[in-house]
Enzyme design. Structure first.
Site, PDB file in Angstrom:
ATOM      1  N   ARG A 140      50.215  38.764  43.957  1.00 49.90           N
ATOM      2  CA  ARG A 140      48.997  39.414  44.565  1.00 49.90           C
ATOM      3  C   ARG A 140      48.585  38.856  45.975  1.00 49.90           C
ATOM      4  O   ARG A 140      48.693  37.525  46.282  1.00 49.90           O
ATOM      5  CB  ARG A 140      47.613  38.968  43.745  1.00 49.90           C
ATOM      6  CG  ARG A 140      46.464  39.775  43.943  1.00 49.90           C
ATOM      7  CD  ARG A 140      45.495  39.448  42.849  1.00 49.90           C
ATOM      8  NE  ARG A 140      44.546  38.298  43.061  1.00 49.90           N
ATOM      9  CZ  ARG A 140      43.412  38.328  42.976  1.00 49.90           C
ATOM     10  NH1 ARG A 140      42.701  39.384  42.443  1.00 49.90           N
ATOM     11  NH2 ARG A 140      42.534  37.404  43.448  1.00 49.90           N
ATOM     12  N   THR A 144      44.472  40.614  50.503  1.00 55.18           N
ATOM     13  CA  THR A 144      44.030  42.059  50.404  1.00 55.18           C
ATOM     14  C   THR A 144      44.060  42.116  48.770  1.00 55.18           C
ATOM     15  O   THR A 144      43.484  43.204  48.266  1.00 55.18           O
ATOM     16  CB  THR A 144      45.297  43.215  50.634  1.00 55.18           C
ATOM     17  OG1 THR A 144      46.541  42.720  49.789  1.00 55.18           O
ATOM     18  CG2 THR A 144      45.452  42.890  52.153  1.00 55.18           C
ATOM     19  N   ASP A 238      42.485  29.416  39.955  1.00 58.23           N
ATOM     20  CA  ASP A 238      43.631  30.048  39.967  1.00 58.23           C
ATOM     21  C   ASP A 238      44.512  29.645  38.681  1.00 58.23           C
ATOM     22  O   ASP A 238      45.005  28.158  39.012  1.00 58.23           O
ATOM     23  CB  ASP A 238      44.224  29.690  41.314  1.00 58.23           C
ATOM     24  CG  ASP A 238      45.763  30.511  41.568  1.00 58.23           C
ATOM     25  OD1 ASP A 238      46.657  30.091  40.654  1.00 58.23           O
ATOM     26  OD2 ASP A 238      45.849  31.010  42.487  1.00 58.23           O
ATOM     27  N   ASP A 241      47.928  27.649  39.595  1.00 59.32           N
ATOM     28  CA  ASP A 241      48.036  26.623  40.316  1.00 59.32           C
ATOM     29  C   ASP A 241      47.664  25.530  39.415  1.00 59.32           C
ATOM     30  O   ASP A 241      47.991  24.358  39.320  1.00 59.32           O
ATOM     31  CB  ASP A 241      46.740  26.579  41.378  1.00 59.32           C
ATOM     32  CG  ASP A 241      47.239  27.191  42.807  1.00 59.32           C
ATOM     33  OD1 ASP A 241      48.593  27.724  42.702  1.00 59.32           O
ATOM     34  OD2 ASP A 241      46.564  27.673  43.702  1.00 59.32           O
TER      35      ASP A 241
HETATM   36  C1  PRP Z   1      47.611  36.073  39.308  1.00 59.42           C
HETATM   37  C2  PRP Z   1      47.472  36.247  37.806  1.00 59.42           C
HETATM   38  C3  PRP Z   1      47.738  37.795  37.823  1.00 59.42           C
HETATM   39  C4  PRP Z   1      46.936  38.345  38.805  1.00 59.42           C
HETATM   40  C5  PRP Z   1      45.945  38.787  38.856  1.00 59.42           C
HETATM   41  O1  PRP Z   1      48.742  36.031  39.613  1.00 59.42           O
HETATM   42  O2  PRP Z   1      48.438  35.507  37.120  1.00 59.42           O
HETATM   43  O3  PRP Z   1      49.221  38.112  37.896  1.00 59.42           O
HETATM   44  O4  PRP Z   1      46.857  37.276  39.775  1.00 59.42           O
HETATM   45  O5  PRP Z   1      45.085  39.720  39.649  1.00 59.42           O
HETATM   46  P1  PRP Z   1      45.108  41.046  39.809  1.00 59.42           P
HETATM   47  O6  PRP Z   1      44.553  41.696  38.454  1.00 59.42           O
HETATM   48  O7  PRP Z   1      43.810  41.313  40.634  1.00 59.42           O
HETATM   49  O8  PRP Z   1      46.098  41.971  40.151  1.00 59.42           O
HETATM   50  P2  PRP Z   1      49.159  35.736  41.216  1.00 59.42           P
HETATM   51  O9  PRP Z   1      49.446  37.047  41.921  1.00 59.42           O
HETATM   52  O10 PRP Z   1      47.855  34.810  41.810  1.00 59.42           O
HETATM   53  O11 PRP Z   1      50.475  34.593  40.915  1.00 59.42           O
HETATM   54  P3  PRP Z   1      50.669  33.535  40.394  1.00 59.42           P
HETATM   55  O12 PRP Z   1      51.140  33.848  38.768  1.00 59.42           O
HETATM   56  O13 PRP Z   1      51.927  32.987  40.734  1.00 59.42           O
HETATM   57  O14 PRP Z   1      49.547  32.490  40.311  1.00 59.42           O
HETATM   58  N1  URA Z   2      44.219  35.204  39.667  1.00 61.18           N
HETATM   59  C1  URA Z   2      43.893  34.027  39.086  1.00 61.18           C
HETATM   60  O1  URA Z   2      44.320  32.980  38.858  1.00 61.18           O
HETATM   61  N2  URA Z   2      42.554  33.931  38.848  1.00 61.18           N
HETATM   62  C2  URA Z   2      41.668  34.787  39.052  1.00 61.18           C
HETATM   63  O2  URA Z   2      40.427  34.646  38.970  1.00 61.18           O
HETATM   64  C3  URA Z   2      42.119  36.111  39.828  1.00 61.18           C
HETATM   65  C4  URA Z   2      43.614  36.084  39.839  1.00 61.18           C
END
Ligand code: PRP
Ligand code: URA
Length: 246
Positions: A140, A144, A238, A241
């Site tokens: 994500r 944006t 997050d 993280d």
């Molecule tokens: C996070 C989460 C989802 C997404 C959710 O991943 O694990 O994949 O955001 O957000 P959305 O419903 O608005 O699309 P991220 O892209 O932050 O990557 P990560 O898994 O590496 O933390």
């Molecule tokens: N991704 C996350 O890990 N947490 C949130 O709250 C939204 C997106």
């Protein structure tokens, strides 16, 4: 339209078995009530709420975050397996009696949305030994909130399998919708996809239910909403993280 399916945000509920009186049962914030037919929310038990309280707490360290989120992931996998088809199966017990039971039918595979979705693989492997697992790397955009697809690697016969899509966070729904598009482009029918999720926003669940009403979402909790950065609130921050790097 989507708002109509949100029945009550962040309600409070007494937690515990029915035989106890409300005076004996503490109350806590439980899942937002939604009426989308394709959303299954885990029972809001004291155990689940205590586990969620651990991983939501900003003071919980990484080792505990991993341990307690694994426990919830295990509950999600156990529930998701209830949505797969079974057929009658009668066996004979060691004392010579028959027992009319059931047996799973059909093949499955896990598909994790990297990175956070990979954290759910352990629970899936604990329940389904040697399960095949495909990967979809979607990230994500931090500015944006729009998802970007970088990579996917899926079993060649995925169109013949039930796909258990894994991602703990459903915020706007953009990433999960993109992952379902990838699965559909490989021939997986919508009604053969189960999306396993730890915390969803009501908006994300509504977007998802509207676009893919035949994909079943199994989630532990529908939260209160999204903040201005499209993070789930109250949420847990997050997930990736906290599980991997913090
Ligand atoms: C996070 C989460 C989802 C997404 C959710 O991943 O694990 O994949 O955001 O957000 P959305 O419903 O608005 O699309 P991220 O892209 O932050 O990557 P990560 O898994 O590496 O933390
Ligand atoms: N991704 C996350 O890990 N947490 C949130 O709250 C939204 C997106």
């Amino acid at each position: 339209m989507a708002e109509e399916n949100i029945l009550q945000r962040a309600p409070s509920q007494h937690l515990g078995p029915e035989y106890k009186s409300n005076e004996e049962k503490p109350s806590a914030t439980v899942s937002t009530k939604v009426s989308h037919e394709n959303v299954t929310v885990l029972p809001q038990t004291p155990q689940l709420i205590a586990l969620l309280t651990m991983i939501r707490d900003k003071n919980t360290n990484r080792a505990d975050f991993i341990f307690y989120s694994n426990r919830i992931n295990r509950l999600l996998v156990e529930e998701a397996l209830n949505h797969l088809p079974v057929h009658p199966h009668t066996i004979t017990t060691p004392v010579g009696r028959t027992y009319a039971g059931v047996k799973f039918e059909g093949k499955i595979c896990g598909v994790s949305i990297m990175r956070a979705g990979e954290a759910m693989e352990q629970a899936l492997r604990e329940c389904c030994r040697s399960v095949r697992i495909g990967k979809i790397l979607i990230q994500r955009d931090e500015e944006t909130s729009k998802p970007r697809l970088f990579y996917d690697k899926l079993p060649g016969d995925i169109s013949e399998r039930w796909a258990l899509l894994l991602d703990p966070m459903l915020a706007t729904g953009g990433s999960a919708l993109m992952a379902v598009d990838v699965l559909r482009s490989r021939g997986v029918p919508e009604d053969h996809i189960l999306f396993l999720n730890l915390i969803a926003s009501p908006e994300g669940a509504a977007n998802f239910a509207q676009k893919f009403p035949k994909v079943r979402i199994v989630t532990a909790f529908v939260d209160q909403g999204l903040d201005e950065k499209n993070y789930i609130v109250p949420g847990l921050g997050d997930f990736g993280d906290r599980f991997y790097t913090m």
